[in-house]
Design an enzyme around this catalytic site. Structure first.
Site, short mmCIF file in Angstrom:
data_model
loop_
_atom_site.label_atom_id
_atom_site.label_comp_id
_atom_site.label_asym_id
_atom_site.label_seq_id
_atom_site.Cartn_x
_atom_site.Cartn_y
_atom_site.Cartn_z
CB CYS A 14 49.35 45.74 60.14
SG CYS A 14 50.40 45.49 61.59
CG ASP A 30 48.52 49.62 61.17
OD1 ASP A 30 49.25 48.60 61.10
OD2 ASP A 30 48.94 50.69 61.63
CB SER A 31 48.98 47.82 65.38
OG SER A 31 49.96 48.65 64.77
CG HIS A 39 53.28 52.73 62.37
ND1 HIS A 39 52.54 51.59 62.23
CD2 HIS A 39 52.70 53.44 63.37
CE1 HIS A 39 51.55 51.59 63.12
NE2 HIS A 39 51.62 52.71 63.82
CB CYS A 90 56.95 48.82 59.60
SG CYS A 90 55.87 49.48 60.89
CD GLU A 139 50.26 54.27 66.77
OE1 GLU A 139 49.33 54.57 67.52
OE2 GLU A 139 50.10 54.01 65.56
N1 DGL Z 1 52.16 49.16 60.95
C1 DGL Z 1 52.60 47.94 61.58
C2 DGL Z 1 53.45 47.15 60.58
O1 DGL Z 1 53.34 47.38 59.39
C3 DGL Z 1 53.25 48.26 62.88
C4 DGL Z 1 53.01 47.22 63.89
C5 DGL Z 1 53.18 47.65 65.32
O2 DGL Z 1 52.18 48.06 65.90
O3 DGL Z 1 54.27 47.48 65.86
O4 DGL Z 1 54.20 46.28 60.95
#
Ligand code: DGL
Length: 270
Positions: free
Chosen positions: A68, A6-7, A190, A188, A154
């Site tokens: 992600c 993931d990011s 997050h 998403c 984050e």
């Molecule tokens: N967890 C990522 C997703 O599911 C987030 C991506 C981001 O870094 O903006 O889209």
């Protein structure tokens, strides 16, 4: 190991359910925290960052899951069709989390009206809408891009004044697009951390879905149907973590998602 990418921290919401579903498997998680968020970046940048991280994981993982949505929407196809076949890992597999979600999403709505929250990158790609129209042609999908939600998570701001403002604003904007929706997907990884706040502003009759359990079930099915992948995976029930930020930074954020002891290493992409 099964690689999970993931990011940043979001993929941990998927990892948690993967660990529950596959308690004996080994996982290697990579969060590109130093370069998150991805969701507001260009297609080219998201693809470049994702392939860099995935190539790293492929050195140790015969199967990598992009936990992600943004990377699944913007980078997965190029990785599967171009990068992977031309690499020394052409026998390995890279899977995303949008297809498994769209395969079941229509089963949750009673009136075929679904909404989703996602990053601008995911919404712009229109991937959900394209996939859903193929699998559930009668389903009406409304999408809301939430550019501030990933930075909030984050930065571990889950109930601050700023978080309340942006979550309320975006929930109201989605509801306005289709007041009849009965199901809302957090598209998403997050966003599950913002669930209590989202639910404050969402009418109680609406079902709020997170992807973790869906992706875990679909991964189980995938491994059953692909014994050639399953037999390559190590099984000692361990999980290791990699981050492009510092170990300390990762530890603090990851604690929001997981409560076990973590073995974390830091790495840098140039
Ligand atoms: N967890 C990522 C997703 O599911 C987030 C991506 C981001 O870094 O903006 O889209």
């Amino acid at each position: 190991m099964i690689g999970v990418f993931d990011s940043g921290f979001g993929g941990l919401s998927i990892l948690k359910d993967l660990q529950k579903a596959l308690p004996n498997h080994d996982f290697l998680y990579l969060g590109d925290n130093a370069r998150a968020p991805y969701g507001t970046r260009s297609f080219e940048t998201i693809h470049r960052y994702t392939w860099q991280a995935v190539s790293y994981l492929l050195e140790q993982c015969p199967l990598v899951i992009l936990a992600c949505n943004t990377a699944s929407a913007r980078a997965l196809r190029t990785i599967q069709q171009k990068n992977l076949p031309q690499s020394k890992h052409s026998q390995s597999k890279v899977l995303g989390i949008i297809r498994p979600t769209t395969e079941v999403i229509g089963n949750y709505s009673k009136n075929n009206r679904v909404g989703l929250f996602a990053t601008p990158g995911t919404v712009l790609s229109n991937t959900y809408s394209i996939e859903i129209s193929r699998l559930f042609p009668h389903l009406k999908l409304s999408q809301q891009a939430c550019p501030f939600w990933v930075p909030l998570v984050e930065n571990r701001e889950l109930n601050s004044e700023g978080a309340r403002f942006f979550v309320k604003r975006d929930v109201q904007a989605l509801l306005k697009k289709d007041p009849q929706m009965d199901t809302v997907l957090l598209a998403c990884t997050h966003y599950p951390l913002l669930t209590p706040l989202i639910q404050e502003f969402l009418p109680p009759h609406i079902t709020l879905l997170s992807q973790g359990p869906i992706v875990a079930q679909k991964t189980l099915d995938y491994l059953k149907n692909h014994p050639e992948v399953e037999q390559k995976l190590s099984k000692s029930g361990s999980t290791q973590f990699l981050t492009t930020d510092t170990v300390d930074f990762f530890k603090k954020g990851a604690e929001l998602f997981l409560d076990s002891e973590m073995s974390i290493k830091s790495l840098t992409f140039v």
